[in-house]
Enzyme design. Structure first.
Site, PDB file in Angstrom:
ATOM      1  N   CYS A 145       6.174   2.350  -1.012  1.00 58.22           N
ATOM      2  CA  CYS A 145       6.080   3.807  -0.921  1.00 58.22           C
ATOM      3  C   CYS A 145       6.544   4.328   0.430  1.00 58.22           C
ATOM      4  CB  CYS A 145       4.636   4.259  -1.157  1.00 58.22           C
ATOM      5  SG  CYS A 145       4.035   4.016  -2.835  1.00 58.22           S
ATOM      6  N   TYR A 146       6.291   3.533   1.458  1.00 58.84           N
ATOM      7  CA  TYR A 146       6.574   3.966   2.827  1.00 58.84           C
ATOM      8  C   TYR A 146       7.375   2.883   3.548  1.00 58.84           C
ATOM      9  CZ  TYR A 146       2.929   7.360   1.728  1.00 58.84           C
ATOM     10  OH  TYR A 146       2.187   8.359   1.140  1.00 58.84           O
TER      11      TYR A 146
END
Length: 405
Positions: A145-146
């Site tokens: 996600c990051y």
């Protein structure tokens, strides 16, 4: 009850309300008496400008591209807490610099013109409120996600999403007077205390301070609007170390630290004149906060409480030379004596000085009065009362000291 908050709001809308500062009320009561003044006044404004180190700012940076989940972060070298959402930060007012190299510290000192060791989260908050640029460095926890691992940029008040103060403990209802009966100077959160009772320092501005004038917390509560740092804030909860069960005089004012407030407000609307980072030599940083609270005069009893004078309220004289949680005291002293510039301790004359700015406290009460009359500051009913039954729970009953290897 003489009037309700709804009736006061209606009078304000019709430009018929009477609003006085708390000092103006005290003069009027001395001239006319409580009963007559209670018929005339609708709102009384109070103020204080003093160190409130249990303060800080919530900041949302907005997402980068690619996104980053920040797990370490520095604002001009001062660390912010990152154990929240990916780009949510909490910057404590007393956070101290954590420069990763002397070169970085020297660079910032040259840019800022101050000793980096004396710069704190409070100074960062002040500078952001003032619209100044702040250097951000961030390290991320990489995931699907990051994916971003690090990020560096320049921030201002206008380039971040949310920037509001969330202050867990503000506006002590009374505090202590610090002295030092020892043989060496002590550097404390009240500033330097000189040996052999060389000086006495007090923090609260006395009878103009907000909570002295509502001693039983009957006029304010959760949701009450307050003047916070030059903007509009709100009472969010009781403050940490809230201790309304403190012993009290017959006029219901406490003889030492008692009630406290948690305050919240949009820092983008604030003024750096009323939010100022500061540093106490050899102790550490704090934050000078300006807070004003309007008190609706709903009854004669409310007016009588606001009529208290400096000679009617007291604080304990505490000896900091004894390094214990419970320190010995030299008894109680009233605020009229403290404000005279000298007090007597065991027959000796000791000079006194306030940490609070009494002129600025008065200025806040006056500004708040003007804003209420102009219709730019709201008067509102609390949505819930503040608790009145909290006891103080120390930790020394539960644990012991330990040594680090």
């Amino acid at each position: 009850m003489l009037r309700t908050i709804a009736q006061i709001k209606e009078k304000l809308e019709d430009k018929k309300a009477v609003v006085w500062t708390v000092e103006e009320l005290k003069v009027q009561v001395a001239e006319k008496g409580v009963s007559q003044v209670a018929k005339e006044v609708d709102v009384v404004t109070t103020g204080t400008f003093e160190p409130m180190e249990s303060s800080g700012a919530m900041i949302n940076l907005g997402h980068t591209d690619p996104p980053i989940n920040i797990r370490q972060c520095w604002l001009d070298g001062v660390p912010a807490y990152t154990g929240l959402g990916a780009v949510d930060l909490y910057l404590g007012a007393t956070a101290i610099p954590d420069y990763r190299s002397s070169g970085e510290a020297n660079e910032l000192e040259a840019r800022l013109g101050m000793n980096h060791k004396e710069r704190s989260g409070g100074h960062i908050i002040q500078d952001l409120i003032a619209g100044k640029q702040i250097q951000l460095k961030a390290m991320g926890q990489v995931s699907d996600c990051y994916p971003r691992a690090s990020f560096q940029t320049t921030l201002t008040r206008d380039t971040i999403n949310q920037f509001y103060l969330y202050n867990p403990r503000n506006v002590y209802q009374n505090f202590i007077v610090g002295v030092n009966a020892g043989e060496r100077i002590l550097y404390t959160y009240l500033g330097p205390l000189h040996p052999r009772l060389g000086n006495a320092v007090y923090s609260c501005p006395g009878a103009i301070s907000p909570l002295f004038n509502d001693p039983l917390l009957e006029l304010i509560g959760i949701g009450t609007p307050v003047f916070l740092g030059g903007g509009i804030g709100y009472i969010a909860a009781e403050g940490t170390q809230h201790f309304p069960k403190q012993r009290r005089l017959a006029n219901q004012t406490p003889i030492g630290p008692a009630a406290t407030l948690t305050l919240v407000g949009d820092a983008k609307t604030m003024d750096p004149r009323w939010v100022r980072g500061c540093y106490f030599k050899n102790y550490g940083p704090s934050l000078m906060m300006g807070v004003g609270i309007p008190l609706p005069m709903l009854s004669e009893e409310a007016v009588a409480y606001c009529a208290i004078k400096d000679e009617d309220i007291v604080a304990p004289i505490v000896d900091f030379s004894i390094p214990r949680r419970v320190r010995p005291t030299f008894g109680l002293v009233n605020y009229a004596q403290l404000k005279s510039g000298k007090i007597k301790i065991e027959g000796e004359t000791v000079r006194t000085a306030p940490l609070a700015s009494i002129p600025r406290s008065r200025e806040i009460a006056t500004l708040l009065k003007e804003q209420i009359l102009a219709g730019t500051f709201p008067i509102a009913e609390p949505i819930a009362p503040l608790p009145k039954d909290r006891a103080f729970l120390p930790q020394d009953r539960w644990g012991s000291q330990f040594a680090l290897d």
